[in-house]
Design an enzyme around this catalytic site. Sequence first.
Site: not given
Length: 806
Positions: A326-327
């Site tokens: 995930d970012s």
Amino acid sequence: MLNSKKHIVLSLLSVLSLTASARQNIYHKGWIDFNKNGKMDVYENPSAPIMERVSDLLAQMTTEEKTCQLATLYGSKRVLKDWEPTAAWKNCVWKDGIANIDEQANGIGRGGSEYSFPYKKSVGNKHVIQKWFVEETRLGIPVDFTNEGIRGLCHDRATSFPAQCGQGATWDRALIRQIANVTAQEASVLGYTNVYAPILDVSRDPRWGRVVECYSESPYLAGELGKQMVLGLQENRIVSTPKHFAVYSLPVGGRDEGTRTDPHVAPKEMKTLLLEPFRKAIQEGGALGVMSSYNDYDGEPITGSSYFLTELLRHQWGFHGYVVSDSEAVEFLSSKHHVAANREEGAAMAINAGLDVRTNFSMPETFILPLRQALTDGLVSMQTLDARVKDVLYVKFWLGLFDNPYRGNVNEVDQVVHSKAHQQLSLRAALESIVLLKNENNLLPLSKSLKRIAVIGPNADATTAHVCRYGPANAPIQSVLNGIRESMRGAEIRYAKGCSIVDNHFPESELYEVALDTTEQRMIDEAVEVARQSDVAVVVLGGSEETVREEYSRTDLNLMGRQEQLLRAVYATGKPVVLVLLDGRAATINWANQYVPAIVHGWFPGEFTGTAVAKVLFGDYNPGGKLAVTFPKSVGQIPYAFPFKPGADSKGPVRVDGALYPFGYGLSYTTFAYSDFHISKPVIGIQGETEVSCKVRNTGQREGDEIVQLYIRDDVSSVTTYQKSLRGFERIHLKAGEETTVHFTLTPRDLSLWNKHEEFVVEPGTFTIMVGRSSEDICLHGKLTVDAYHASSEDKPAAKADLLGY
């Protein structure tokens, strides 16, 4: 939708309009000379086994090329500033390749619709970029074009479906499979190869902002629907990347934003509730992608955890795709969790744990260069690096990118994306997602002979506020107001907004009373006057993208702002009132439940919101959706989600107890009767299966849908288990007077638990088997006995590995 090998050359020549340069010589009949050496290498041979092709390519790669296959390049001018390749790209880190490019030319980001629409422009843009990576990098490794897709493909004017919370309320496996197929078909024809869906987080706390993106609070329901999404995407040769793995949906206090740490859940509960949907998606669905989350579990960040990313995913569940972060999950290892001192240590920790591809809204070299330094410093071995690169290459070969790197079809895209057939499915999904919560004295459906109808509320004419960042951009949402106008052309439709979703003092206004200002009082007065002049008032309230989405967690579950004041004022006119809620979370609508005669919950139904709500209100469609989450009466009851442990909802002398609306609840305009409960084999061995069946009859005057639900309870067990666990469901459609038999199969996995030794086993004893309309409306029940000494020819071998699916 891959082209056959014999058509590859013609397709490439027509799409790319290649010049008579040396690059043209890499395209041969049936294969592509990616490394430009004039011969067919093993990795270029479409007939060679995938792992042989992977090994051959890996052996030719430099360290620079390997590390470049472990990072994402964000597109649409978020990180990648150029719409098309420039001469400067030869000096960028991706001159040696890149793992994937995310959201390129999809209409999201700083670039807007410049390259996303018309659709052909988006396809052509991806082809130009792919052409550069194939022709201008040494080994020509194609890019995996990724995109979001939780309520339809995240592309400009793609088909928009209900939010995942609404999809969950359909309880319809076949529908979710069809939504997946549409999402995959639109992705494929637009040139995307990997979709970040489904979200498999289990929504255990309705305060959390991302409950709108979850199928259910039940791991069984979320897992069953999520598996269908995985299967539907991947049968169209689109990689499914479920998220957010793992233990992500229980942020402390229901908060996300800057928290993103410290989920409070015990190990057995974690495995039973939060991991099960991911296991099902991987082991039973075969998902080839996983997104690792940015939270920790018991102090260990998931993206730096070898237990979660290697032991669990790969060794136990058999995952063989690639894990994308995930970012900012990798960066959080040092910046938030402080388990790594710097980017180099963080990159090493993530890669060693089992992460394959770093994703973040920053230049890929911010990860690639620290990773290269970690290799130089001995923090990551070449053996580990090769293993991670193999994962990425395997997925690219599975996708067929080395046989036809130019996915997307400019000749078909206009006929496929947002086609009439896809829109019809969106409407069906919207209809199936609507839940009827209350219908006192059968106020609904409303008569079509009504002459004056008031449509009131901040969600009555809302459109853009219901478009999700993770769904189609610029989706043509139809408002409830317009839906009613189209449905009731012979009536006078009067509209008043009444109030906004939130007031000027929100969220402080949830803590103390703030007097209405003159504008707010005027808006409510206008709505009251409109209601007085009408035969019925449809009040459309709830939430929007302003109040429920990522990073938008609440501290209260009451109607926000002035909405309840508006509802009370309209009710006080004495006119019949129908409350329509459009929201992404459960709400503590106790006053409405007590006084308002009819309540409909529409969630966020997608582009056909207005049509679907109108069809339900005026009887053109009989609502059959059921709640996939529990509605508490008070935020003070949280945690309060199905399934419940014994005593979790016990009564007390000084507190509120019980659900406002229980899990699985939903009414209909008709009635259904249950009978003839039968357990085919009431005694089985620990590896045995049995079939449960019952008859369901439509005893009303209208055709309609019923969702038949099967629950079990382990009567006596070595560890505390749940009072009821969902283990089966079927959505059926019956005409008035029609009867059918519904069948369920109970397997060893359905009867298993995690015991004190962390073993997943079936324990001998009795189980109560229940069938009903909801978790609290049980119509039929019986007993099943599991006998350790009972055996039959139909029992499977008593092997723990079979039970676990490992």
